[in-house]
Design an enzyme around this catalytic site. Sequence first.
Site, PDB file in Angstrom:
ATOM      1  CD1 TRP A  49      -0.996   2.344   2.263  1.00  0.00           C
ATOM      2  CD2 TRP A  49      -2.852   1.703   1.179  1.00  0.00           C
ATOM      3  NE1 TRP A  49      -1.916   3.368   2.342  1.00  0.00           N
ATOM      4  CE2 TRP A  49      -3.058   3.004   1.699  1.00  0.00           C
ATOM      5  CE3 TRP A  49      -3.887   1.093   0.460  1.00  0.00           C
ATOM      6  CZ2 TRP A  49      -4.253   3.697   1.514  1.00  0.00           C
ATOM      7  CZ3 TRP A  49      -5.076   1.783   0.289  1.00  0.00           C
ATOM      8  CH2 TRP A  49      -5.251   3.071   0.810  1.00  0.00           C
ATOM      9  CG  MET A  50       1.977   5.329  -2.414  1.00  0.00           C
ATOM     10  SD  MET A  50       2.555   5.571  -4.128  1.00  0.00           S
ATOM     11  CE  MET A  50       4.290   5.301  -3.935  1.00  0.00           C
ATOM     12  CG  ASP A  52      -0.630  11.177   2.681  1.00  0.00           C
ATOM     13  OD1 ASP A  52      -1.591  10.677   2.103  1.00  0.00           O
ATOM     14  OD2 ASP A  52      -0.699  11.648   3.835  1.00  0.00           O
ATOM     15  CD  GLN A  68       2.265   8.133   5.875  1.00  0.00           C
ATOM     16  OE1 GLN A  68       1.385   7.830   6.667  1.00  0.00           O
ATOM     17  NE2 GLN A  68       3.522   8.306   6.252  1.00  0.00           N
ATOM     18  CG  PHE A 111       0.217   9.106  10.682  1.00  0.00           C
ATOM     19  CD1 PHE A 111       0.374   7.727  10.709  1.00  0.00           C
ATOM     20  CD2 PHE A 111      -1.060   9.621  10.933  1.00  0.00           C
ATOM     21  CE1 PHE A 111      -0.705   6.878  10.963  1.00  0.00           C
ATOM     22  CE2 PHE A 111      -2.148   8.785  11.192  1.00  0.00           C
ATOM     23  CZ  PHE A 111      -1.974   7.421  11.210  1.00  0.00           C
ATOM     24  CB  SER A 112       2.101  12.622   6.089  1.00  0.00           C
ATOM     25  OG  SER A 112       1.598  11.651   5.217  1.00  0.00           O
ATOM     26  CG  ASP A 170      -0.395  15.053   7.905  1.00  0.00           C
ATOM     27  OD1 ASP A 170       0.031  14.005   8.416  1.00  0.00           O
ATOM     28  OD2 ASP A 170      -1.553  15.174   7.472  1.00  0.00           O
ATOM     29  CD  GLU A 222      -6.092  14.002   6.761  1.00  0.00           C
ATOM     30  OE1 GLU A 222      -6.285  13.719   5.566  1.00  0.00           O
ATOM     31  OE2 GLU A 222      -6.268  13.190   7.687  1.00  0.00           O
TER      32      GLU A 222
HETATM   33  C1  FRU Z   1      -3.635  11.914   4.628  1.00  0.00           C
HETATM   34  C2  FRU Z   1      -3.339  11.201   5.940  1.00  0.00           C
HETATM   35  C3  FRU Z   1      -2.441  12.060   6.820  1.00  0.00           C
HETATM   36  C4  FRU Z   1      -1.741  11.050   7.664  1.00  0.00           C
HETATM   37  C5  FRU Z   1      -1.566   9.891   6.705  1.00  0.00           C
HETATM   38  C6  FRU Z   1      -1.636   8.538   7.359  1.00  0.00           C
HETATM   39  O1  FRU Z   1      -3.866  11.073   3.557  1.00  0.00           O
HETATM   40  O2  FRU Z   1      -4.529  10.875   6.600  1.00  0.00           O
HETATM   41  O3  FRU Z   1      -3.121  13.041   7.542  1.00  0.00           O
HETATM   42  O4  FRU Z   1      -0.513  11.505   8.127  1.00  0.00           O
HETATM   43  O5  FRU Z   1      -2.601  10.008   5.749  1.00  0.00           O
HETATM   44  O6  FRU Z   1      -1.273   7.532   6.455  1.00  0.00           O
END
Ligand code: FRU
Length: 484
Positions: A49-50, A52, A68, A111-112, A170, A222
């Site tokens: 899975w990919m 952000d 991600q 996370f991002s 993020d 986000e």
């Molecule tokens: C946006 C998000 C970010 C978070 C990430 C988690 O697509 O929800 O806010 O850091 O994806 O994978």
Amino acid sequence: MNDADRRIREIIMQKTKILKEADLYVISNRGIIDEKFRQVYHIMPPIGWMNDPNGVCYAFGKYHVFFQFHPYKAEWGPMHWGHYTSKDLIHWNWEGVALAPDNDYDSFGCFSGSAIMHNNELCLLYTGVTENKQEQVLVRSKDGICFDKFGVVIDRTKLPEGALLGEFRDPKVFKRADRFYIVVGSKTEEHGIVLLFDSDDLVNWHSRGILWEDPENSAVSECPDLFCVNGKDVLTYCISKNVNGKPQLENRYIIGCFDEKKGTFKAESMEKLDHGDSFFAAQTLLAEDGRTILFAWMNTWREKFYTAPFGWVGSLTFPRVVNIKDGGLVQLPAVELKELFVPNESIILDNVSIGMEKRLNDVGGLSLSLKLCVRYEKAGGFGIKLFKGEKEPLILYFDKKKDAVTVTSVAENKTYSCPCFEENGRIYLHILLDKTSAEIFVGNGKRVLTFNINPDWIGEDITFYAVDGEAIIEKLEFNPINNK
Ligand code: FRU
């Protein structure tokens, strides 16, 4: 094992157990995924899975794109960061898994976040997530390949009043006049906000409060980004809007003026970054040659991800160069795209008259670039059907009277529209198709519409038609893009 895999194996030896496991899993299993609908010229996860794009930057003489990543399944899970590098924005090398959830402060996922060079080190800032916390973590690397987690540098105590404790993620880092800044997404009880922090060493951060509130956003703002292009500041982030009782996701951009001394952003204009249905979490980098280059996840949060049965999900947009023109953002595919063309396979046509629906010679396929300049003053409208086979998954229609283009995604049963910016009676279009995606640049990049296509629906034909009269394709430039 090839040389690249051997090199990654050596690097893996220095990593934590959880990180090693992820890396070895990728190397050992990426050969088993079904290649049938893999894209030809877009960044995808090697397996799994990919979502952000993260930490996009130019460092150590290369472009870096992290993302991600959940290697173990073609669905969202505990977030790792995958890592690719490239010298030319075209050929991407897998550099292994950069970050894994292997600490107390990121046990639910990394996370991002984003990247910046400081003291000859590539520094990453990401959100460490646990069951009930989201905090910002600093990571450093001397070589841009192996990363050392320094630890949490902005914890929840630094959240300004009103921001929800569990919604703080993020970070996008940038530098202005020798000081570092980050914008971070958050939310009040009511709506999305973007927070601002500053630092002179990336370790000690000071809260500068709420930089931007968006009353239209009912969720976290986000993946914010703040960058300067053509002398203006641009703030971007993702929102969830309530449309007829349903959440609708979009990325917006605001052109304005960021005053780092006052910690304010003054808006001049606002627009969607993309008008299609598969674009999320855009992030920009500043290239060595001064270009601002944008990547986004070429999907969005939806129920069904079409390629999951084939062992992978997610790809990134082709790198887009961003500029400001006539008060709005213009996005166009990076010129490096041309490197993918094969000179003797390109087709150039002039002054083709279009009436009833028709194909044009060998103009078609699943991975391609198609540029058009069309005049349609003698027609009510002009249309193009993309990926046509037994079904017609994507139909573009330019309506003369409205000076607008509508794109109908038949599989999703939805229609999207935006102005088409006719210039001297001509419309300009650049279309990139890649098996399960379509990126449509309208009006020389003044609007872009990005879509995912259900692989069950795709066919190799492209057809053109005019309604109520005749249209003229004044210039057509077609380039198939093949696996290299
Ligand atoms: C946006 C998000 C970010 C978070 C990430 C988690 O697509 O929800 O806010 O850091 O994806 O994978």
